[in-house]
Design a protein around this motif. Structure first.
Motif, PDB file in Angstrom:
ATOM      1  N   ASN A   1      10.570  -9.956   4.399  1.00  0.00           N
ATOM      2  CA  ASN A   1       9.396 -10.482   3.698  1.00  0.00           C
ATOM      3  C   ASN A   1       8.092 -10.040   4.360  1.00  0.00           C
ATOM      4  O   ASN A   1       7.145  -9.636   3.688  1.00  0.00           O
TER       5      ASN A   1
ATOM      6  N   GLU B   1       7.603  -6.338   3.572  1.00  0.00           N
ATOM      7  CA  GLU B   1       7.246  -6.085   2.173  1.00  0.00           C
ATOM      8  C   GLU B   1       5.867  -6.644   1.822  1.00  0.00           C
ATOM      9  O   GLU B   1       5.119  -6.043   1.048  1.00  0.00           O
TER      10      GLU B   1
ATOM     11  N   LEU C   1       2.560  -4.920  -0.066  1.00  0.00           N
ATOM     12  CA  LEU C   1       2.599  -5.335  -1.471  1.00  0.00           C
ATOM     13  C   LEU C   1       1.318  -4.898  -2.178  1.00  0.00           C
ATOM     14  O   LEU C   1       0.208  -5.138  -1.677  1.00  0.00           O
TER      15      LEU C   1
ATOM     16  N   LEU D   1      10.487 -13.278  -2.167  1.00  0.00           N
ATOM     17  CA  LEU D   1      10.243 -11.833  -2.250  1.00  0.00           C
ATOM     18  C   LEU D   1      10.461 -11.315  -3.670  1.00  0.00           C
ATOM     19  O   LEU D   1       9.702 -10.477  -4.155  1.00  0.00           O
ATOM     20  N   ARG D   2      11.475 -11.832  -4.338  1.00  0.00           N
ATOM     21  CA  ARG D   2      11.729 -11.430  -5.728  1.00  0.00           C
ATOM     22  C   ARG D   2      10.523 -11.755  -6.605  1.00  0.00           C
ATOM     23  O   ARG D   2      10.089 -10.933  -7.439  1.00  0.00           O
TER      24      ARG D   2
ATOM     25  N   GLU E   1       3.824  -8.052  -8.328  1.00  0.00           N
ATOM     26  CA  GLU E   1       3.362  -6.683  -8.128  1.00  0.00           C
ATOM     27  C   GLU E   1       3.575  -5.852  -9.391  1.00  0.00           C
ATOM     28  O   GLU E   1       2.692  -5.096  -9.816  1.00  0.00           O
ATOM     29  N   LYS E   2       4.721  -6.027 -10.004  1.00  0.00           N
ATOM     30  CA  LYS E   2       5.058  -5.273 -11.216  1.00  0.00           C
ATOM     31  C   LYS E   2       4.072  -5.560 -12.351  1.00  0.00           C
ATOM     32  O   LYS E   2       3.665  -4.650 -13.090  1.00  0.00           O
TER      33      LYS E   2
ATOM     34  N   LYS F   1       7.588  -9.392  -5.828  1.00  0.00           N
ATOM     35  CA  LYS F   1       7.800  -8.076  -6.442  1.00  0.00           C
ATOM     36  C   LYS F   1       7.538  -8.137  -7.953  1.00  0.00           C
ATOM     37  O   LYS F   1       7.035  -7.178  -8.551  1.00  0.00           O
TER      38      LYS F   1
END
Length: 317
Positions: free
Chosen positions: A180, A183, A187, A140-141, A147-148, A144
């Protein structure tokens, strides 16, 4: 090459063909006609066997010891550009879940997947591909992070399930997988998921929510393994073949139920018989999927993904 029980007729013909070739090389006897007959018979036998596999035989194929695992796919797909990232920034790094950045056909991806291990020592290190909560939190990290930086996510699924140990439950295994799924559903970047081996239960779903979900031809995707299903229903593993049929877990079944988007064909005899061709085929599917998704707005991308999962299943009142 290792052979499964239903592949023994192929092994016998390959052994005969090998002896025929050696005989022709070491003597003056012309055996070319015999060798050609054996080649034709071998090809036909392969077609007869692999085009009519049962659900249980496909489960066996997905576990074939010569089948490539996640890191081998990553190495070949990224052509040496993969940079592995570690840790969940909370507990520790989970070796069963690998992830990092890599370029496929000139496009950067965040690639995540379960790794089983290629020998006894590595299987113990990788916990047989069964991730702990920290593995899902690492995944998940990385999602993310993708996504950033507006990078597409590629997940490669091959697990007998999430690790069911006491320590994993104490650290919140169920919550980590549920988080997960939640999210990934929202996402704001494209997600492509490919089942390359076993797709068992929540362990697979924890990195399996995607805009495009594919299964290789000889893989399976189910809430439970045939052996576990058999042990619950019949109190014995002896009925695993019946359980496999009843679970409707093959790629063909999943496509028919509209739970996946497409089936990626494997070379005749399985991935392990022609890995290079398989890697090129997977690369084509990844690139095609990304090209279909890259121009969608963030709102449309997330909306289509949510609608896709909301429309799964049928019911009658």
């Amino acid at each position: 090459m290792e052979y499964l029980d239903f592949e023994l007729p192929i092994k016998e013909l390959e052994d005969q063909l090998e002896k025929c070739v050696i005989l022709g090389q070491e003597s003056d006897v012309d055996v070319s006609a015999t060798c050609k007959q054996l080649e034709e018979k071998l090809e036909q036998t392969k077609k007869d066997i692999y085009k009519n596999l049962t659900a249980w035989q496909r489960v066996q194929m997905s576990r074939h010891p010569n089948r490539p695992y996640t890191l081998e796919y990553i190495t070949n797909l990224t052509d040496g550009t993969f940079l592995e990232l570690f840790g969940d920034r909370s507990f520790k790094d989970d070796k069963a879940m690998v992830g990092g950045l890599g370029r496929i056909n000139g496009q950067s991806y965040m690639i995540i997947g379960q790794q089983k291990g290629i020998n006894t020592k590595m299987r113990q290190l990788r916990n047989f591909g069964m991730a702990n909560p920290e593995g899902y939190r690492k995944a998940l990290r990385l999602m993310k992070m993708a996504e950033k930086f507006n990078l597409p996510v590629l997940t490669l699924i091959d697990t007998p399930g999430a690790y069911p140990g006491l320590e994993a439950e104490e650290r919140g295994q169920g919550e980590a997988i549920a988080r997960n799924i939640f999210e990934m559903a929202r996402l704001k970047t494209p997600i492509i998921s490919i089942i390359i081996g076993e797709g068992a239960s929540g362990g697979a779903l924890g990195i399996g929510v995607g805009d495009r979900v594919f299964m290789l031809e000889n893989t399976w995707y189910s809430v439970i393994s045939p052996e576990s299903c058999s042990s619950i229903l019949w109190r014995s593993w002896e009925f695993k073949e019946q359980a496999a049929e009843a679970l409707k877990l093959t790629a063909i079944d999943m496509k028919k139920q509209k739970l996946i988007d497409d089936i990626i064909p494997e070379p005749l005899g399985g991935v392990h018989r022609d890995k290079e061709t398989m890697f090129k085929t997977v690369e084509k599917y990844i690139t095609k999927s990304y090209n279909e998704l890259k121009d969608l707005s963030t709102k449309d991308l997330v909306s289509k993904r949510m609608d896709k999962y909301a429309n799964m299943g049928e019911f009658s009142e």
